[in-house]
Design a protein around this motif. Structure first.
Motif, PDB file in Angstrom:
ATOM      1  N   TYR A  86      84.072  66.211  44.254  1.00 45.81           N
ATOM      2  CA  TYR A  86      84.226  66.001  42.825  1.00 45.81           C
ATOM      3  C   TYR A  86      82.863  65.874  42.141  1.00 45.81           C
ATOM      4  O   TYR A  86      81.920  65.339  42.713  1.00 45.81           O
ATOM      5  N   ALA A  87      82.793  66.337  40.905  1.00 47.76           N
ATOM      6  CA  ALA A  87      81.586  66.135  40.094  1.00 47.76           C
ATOM      7  C   ALA A  87      81.748  64.833  39.319  1.00 47.76           C
ATOM      8  O   ALA A  87      82.786  64.600  38.697  1.00 47.76           O
ATOM      9  N   VAL A  88      80.751  63.974  39.373  1.00 51.88           N
ATOM     10  CA  VAL A  88      80.798  62.686  38.689  1.00 51.88           C
ATOM     11  C   VAL A  88      80.043  62.800  37.373  1.00 51.88           C
ATOM     12  O   VAL A  88      78.855  63.154  37.364  1.00 51.88           O
ATOM     13  N   PRO A  89      80.699  62.517  36.244  1.00 53.26           N
ATOM     14  CA  PRO A  89      80.007  62.580  34.951  1.00 53.26           C
ATOM     15  C   PRO A  89      78.864  61.569  34.882  1.00 53.26           C
ATOM     16  O   PRO A  89      78.921  60.508  35.494  1.00 53.26           O
ATOM     17  N   ASP A  90      77.815  61.902  34.138  1.00 55.31           N
ATOM     18  CA  ASP A  90      76.649  61.035  34.019  1.00 55.31           C
ATOM     19  C   ASP A  90      76.980  59.688  33.388  1.00 55.31           C
ATOM     20  O   ASP A  90      76.346  58.678  33.697  1.00 55.31           O
TER      21      ASP A  90
END
Length: 95
Positions: A86-90
């Motif tokens: 998964y990509a984790v938002p900043d």
């Protein structure tokens, strides 16, 4: 009831909102209210936490370390269970 007969409580502290509680130690106490007071006195002297849980040690059921393969290895083939999928938002600070 003497102090040696008091039940054992496990102590969990949450350091900041948004984080999980972590196990920090154990205390003996005559009842849950005393266990909470003892935990506060022992483990949060410098305002290290925002929440304390005390749980009677006898109420905790744990897995046996020898069962590690049966409990955890089947998850290796399910990549969606790993955070790397998964990509984790900043803007997410505590994950």
């Amino acid at each position: 009831m003497s102090i040696e007969d008091w039940p054992l409580f496990e102590v969990f502290i949450r350091k900041r909102n948004g984080l999980s509680h972590i196990h920090v130690g154990s205390v003996h106490a005559a009842d849950p209210a005393m266990a909470l007071d003892n935990a506060r006195d022992l483990y949060t002297r410098r305002t290290e936490g925002v929440s304390i849980w005390v749980v009677p040690s006898g109420a905790i059921t744990a897995s046996d370390p020898t069962d590690k393969a049966a409990l955890f290895e089947p998850a290796e083939d399910k990549v969606y269970r790993h955070p790397s999928a998964y990509a984790v938002p900043d803007e997410v600070k505590n994950l």
